[in-house]
Every structure is written in C-alpha cells, then in structure tokens.
Design an enzyme around this catalytic site. Structure first.
Site, mmCIF file in Angstrom:
data_model
loop_
_atom_site.group_PDB
_atom_site.id
_atom_site.type_symbol
_atom_site.label_atom_id
_atom_site.label_comp_id
_atom_site.label_asym_id
_atom_site.label_seq_id
_atom_site.Cartn_x
_atom_site.Cartn_y
_atom_site.Cartn_z
ATOM 1 N N GLY A 224 0.815 -1.216 0.000
ATOM 2 C CA GLY A 224 0.000 0.000 0.000
ATOM 3 C C GLY A 224 0.844 1.260 0.000
ATOM 4 C CB THR A 225 3.824 2.253 1.971
ATOM 5 O OG1 THR A 225 3.173 1.949 3.210
ATOM 6 C CG2 THR A 225 4.681 3.480 2.153
ATOM 7 C CB CYS B 63 1.826 4.125 11.195
ATOM 8 S SG CYS B 63 0.948 3.004 10.135
ATOM 9 C CB THR C 16 13.197 -9.725 -9.560
ATOM 10 O OG1 THR C 16 14.424 -9.392 -10.198
ATOM 11 C CG2 THR C 16 12.856 -11.187 -9.830
ATOM 12 C CG ASN D 218 -5.955 3.971 8.562
ATOM 13 O OD1 ASN D 218 -6.318 4.931 7.877
ATOM 14 N ND2 ASN D 218 -4.962 4.057 9.409
ATOM 15 C CB SER E 50 -1.816 -3.409 1.135
ATOM 16 O OG SER E 50 -0.870 -4.150 1.866
ATOM 17 N N GLY E 51 -1.861 -6.606 0.013
ATOM 18 C CA GLY E 51 -2.201 -8.010 0.261
ATOM 19 C C GLY E 51 -2.419 -8.379 1.715
ATOM 20 C CG HIS E 52 -0.116 -6.601 5.142
ATOM 21 N ND1 HIS E 52 -0.372 -6.169 6.418
ATOM 22 C CD2 HIS E 52 0.345 -5.518 4.462
ATOM 23 C CE1 HIS E 52 -0.060 -4.864 6.506
ATOM 24 N NE2 HIS E 52 0.378 -4.466 5.322
ATOM 25 C CD GLN F 234 -7.593 -0.657 6.976
ATOM 26 O OE1 GLN F 234 -8.404 -1.517 7.333
ATOM 27 N NE2 GLN F 234 -6.331 -0.677 7.353
HETATM 28 C C1 LIG Z 1 -1.973 -0.451 5.909
HETATM 29 C C2 LIG Z 1 -2.334 0.744 5.131
HETATM 30 C C3 LIG Z 1 -1.440 1.302 4.204
HETATM 31 C C4 LIG Z 1 -0.037 0.764 4.032
HETATM 32 O O1 LIG Z 1 -0.027 -0.470 3.373
HETATM 33 P P1 LIG Z 1 1.292 -1.393 3.459
HETATM 34 O O2 LIG Z 1 1.030 -2.484 2.492
HETATM 35 O O3 LIG Z 1 1.357 -1.878 4.868
HETATM 36 O O4 LIG Z 1 2.442 -0.550 3.071
HETATM 37 C C5 LIG Z 1 -1.838 2.392 3.471
HETATM 38 N N1 LIG Z 1 -3.075 2.914 3.611
HETATM 39 C C6 LIG Z 1 -3.979 2.416 4.486
HETATM 40 C C7 LIG Z 1 -5.334 3.021 4.588
HETATM 41 C C8 LIG Z 1 -3.632 1.318 5.277
HETATM 42 O O5 LIG Z 1 -4.519 0.830 6.145
#
Ligand SMILES: *Cc1c(COP(=O)(O)O)cnc(C)c1O
Length: 396
Positions: free
Chosen positions: A73-74, A327, A239, A153, A201-203, A181
């Site tokens: 996401g970042t 964060c 890669t 978030n 973002s996957g996680h 989110q």
């Molecule tokens: C977690 C989050 C991110 C960052 O994503 P990462 O994959 O952890 O870098 C960015 N924006 C929001 C709203 C998030 O909740």
C-alpha cells in the site's frame, strides 16, 4: 473464555489464509524461475502471474493491463501521488487530499510540498465523511489530482468515492483512492465509481505482507516510480514477486467469493459490540459513521482512560486491539484522524480500535467487552478526576 488469543487488530494486518499460503508454496522452490527469463522454466511462473493479474482485475471490473504489482500500500500511494503529480505539470501543481488520510498519503503530500507542489487538505464532518462543499471550493484550475481514501483505517468511515470522482472529473483532475482498508472488504467497481487510480495491499485481506498493487486506468500514462527493469510493462521495475502475487490473488478471490455473507456476519457482531459498549460503559463515544463504516471496525473513545493502559490491560487478558493506527503508536500525539472529527485531545488519548475478521466470533467479542468493561472500571476507579466528574454530573 476463548481458547486462543482474541485478535482484534485486523486493520493493522491479517493472518494469511491457509489456501493463499498453499498456492504460493510451489513458487519458492519448485517453480522458482524468473518470469522475465526467456527459457522454458520461466513459463509456469509467468502464467501464474498472468492468472493472478486477471483474477485481481476481475474483482474490480478492471482490465488486467491496468493492474501493476507493487511492494504494498505504501509504495502504491507514493507512486500514485508523486508520479500522478508529475504527469500533468503543464496544467498545474495543486494536489488535494483529506485531513484523515493514512500516513503513506499524508507524508508523501508533505514531501511533494517540499518539492514545489501545493497541497490542500479538505476537512471531514464529525462522522469522518469528507465535506463535499469544502472539496468543491478547494478545486482550482491548477488542481491535477485529488486523493481521498475509500475507507478510513482508524474509524472505518466509508467515503462517498463515486461523488468525489465525479467532482474531480468535472474539473479536469484525476482521482486516486487509497483503498487499502476497503479492497477485498467491500465491493469496488473502478468503472462504475469513476476511479482513475487505486492502491491496495495483500496483508490487509489474508494475503502475504510486502505485496500490493496499483490500479491505473488504461488511458493514464503514469510515469514509472521504480526504475531499472522492464517488469510490469515497463512501469514498475524490480524482479517479480511471484509467490507474493499468487498468494495475494488467491486471498482476493477467496475474500470476494464470500464477501456478502462475511460482511453480514461481521456487521452483526460489530453492532453487538457497539451496543454492549454503549449500554454497559458510561462516558464513551463511538468514532466514525454509525452505518457508513467498514463491517469489521469499531472505534470508541472512553473519558478518563488512557488508550495505552487499556491496550496493555487487555493484552494481559489476551485481547489484542489498537489505540489508533499501528504507525502512530509509539508517538504521544493523539491521532490526526480523531482530532479531525473533533474529538478533544484528552478523549482522543482514551481511544481504542477493534478490527474484526470474518472468523471473529460472538464469544470472542463478548469476552472482549467483558474484559474492556472491567479494565475501564478499574482505571476509572483510580482516577480522582473521574470521581469529581461523576459527582458533578450527579449534582447537575
Ligand atoms: C496499511 C495501510 C497502508 C499501508 O499499506 P502497506 O502495504 O502496509 O504498506 C496504506 N493505507 C492504508 C489506509 C492502510 O490501512
């Protein structure tokens, strides 16, 4: 008491879905080849990435060529904002974001400001909904990009994305949304909603950490942000993270397959939590919109309580929550999101977020409320300020 830990911090990260991990496994040791190689071993990993790209595009009503894999996401947020602002510099250098964005947007906007761009932060109402009138007034002829998150978030509020996109387009600006989110949590259709760029973002939905994507509408020639290779159609060098991509796509497919049932169940558990807290713990405030919120999010402020102490107290009972966003924890400043919706400084310090998963049970939530109620009670019983406050309130 639940048998294992009660994990209510799914907005910070989720455990991986087992099926996603299983889907990834062959791409570490057996089918390890670089999908950009020319030889025969590269065929299978290349096909896996192609399938994953198509699967993810399908969940958004996008074209596979519009999905660019990133490290999360970042990176997607940095890319969308920095390259998005470079794209139309002849029109202008004005960026608009909201006052409740994630740090990945906030700090990238600060970076842009230091490098000759102008940034306007649009406010939100007491529910955390972006003020559309204020946004309309903030748009200028030199505004080239508007970036507003799909769902927050910390407080879970879902923003009126389609209306914001329409406003942006009426004024010739592009619209990006941080949907980290929201993606794989609530339905998103990039075409119907008019989204030009979207970060995910996957996680945050049962995939692995360190993998994500940026959706970029086909007509937008977004310049690369990472340089050094022809991967991702020459737009994102590095890669290819084949196992990460395969795991994320599997998690996305699974989440979308059962989204409606999962959300109905989670919303019922969330509303039960909200109802119990409001009925059983006095002097609390629900943060975020009551209905337009993520199904798994509930954020409360409790007067005369420290969020950090609550977090530790609940941790001893094996209930894991967050005091805001991971964060921001470690800093003593109250959350910028809570301040933006008008929560006073002191009250903001006594705030906790619970974020559920489709696997969260009613038993776990009841145990969490019982633990929370006891913890708030103990902490308030030690507070002379609380004592005075209650006496005064009774007298009134
Ligand atoms: C977690 C989050 C991110 C960052 O994503 P990462 O994959 O952890 O870098 C960015 N924006 C929001 C709203 C998030 O909740």
């Amino acid at each position: 008491m639940p048998k294992t830990e009660v994990y209510l911090d799914n907005a910070a990260t989720t455990p991986m879905r087992k099926e996603a991990l299983e889907a990834m496994m062959p791409y570490f040791i057996e089918q390890y080849a670089n999908p950009s190689s020319i030889h025969g071993l590269s065929k299978s990993p290349r096909a896996a990435v192609k399938d994953a790209r198509a699967a993810i595009a399908g969940t958004l009503n996008a074209d596979p060529a519009e999905i660019f894999f990133t490290s999360g996401g970042t990176e997607s947020d940095n890319w969308a904002l920095i390259s998005g602002m470079q794209l139309n510099e002849s029109k202008g250098k004005h960026l608009i974001i909201s006052s409740i964005e994630h740090h990945a947007i906030m700090e990238t906007a600060d970076y842009l400001k230091k490098h000759g761009y102008e940034v306007t932060k649009v406010g939100v109402d007491s529910d955390g909904v972006v003020k559309l009138d204020e946004l309309r007034k903030a748009i200028r002829p030199d505004t080239t990009l508007i970036s507003i998150m799909t769902a927050n978030n910390e407080i879970g509020t879902i923003e009126p994305i389609a209306e914001i996109a329409k406003l942006a387009h009426e004024h010739g600006a592009l619209f990006h949304t941080d949907a980290v989110q929201a993606y794989a949590h609530i339905p998103i259709d990039v075409k119907a909603m008019g989204i030009d760029m979207l970060s995910a973002s996957g996680h945050k939905f049962g995939g692995p950490k360190g993998i994500g994507f940026l959706y970029v509408r086909k007509s937008i020639r977004l310049p690369p942000f990472m340089h050094g290779g022809e991967q991702e159609n020459g737009r994102r060098a590095g890669t290819t993270n084949v196992p990460g991509i395969v795991g994320m796509a599997k998690a996305a497919e699974l989440a979308h397959a059962t989204m409606a049932e999962d959300n109905a169940k989670m919303a019922a558990i969330r509303d039960h939590y909200i109802q119990r807290v409001e009925e059983e713990i006095p002097y609390c405030r629900l943060n975020g919109h009551r209905t337009e919120r993520l199904p798994g999010n509930a954020n409360f402020s409790f007067m005369f309580v420290e969020g950090e102490s609550l977090l530790m107290n609940l941790g001893m009972k094996r209930v894991y929550i967050s005091t805001g966003s991971a964060c921001a924890s470690g800093s003593l400043d109250p959350s910028h999101v809570l301040l933006a919706i008008g929560v006073p400084h002191e009250t903001a310090h006594g705030s906790i977020r619970v974020s559920m998963s489709p696997g969260t049970t009613m038993e776990e939530i009841d145990y969490a409320v019982d633990s929370l109620k006891a913890a708030v009670g103990t902490m308030r019983s030690l507070s002379p300020l609380y004592d005075d406050f209650v006496k005064k309130n009774r007298g009134a």
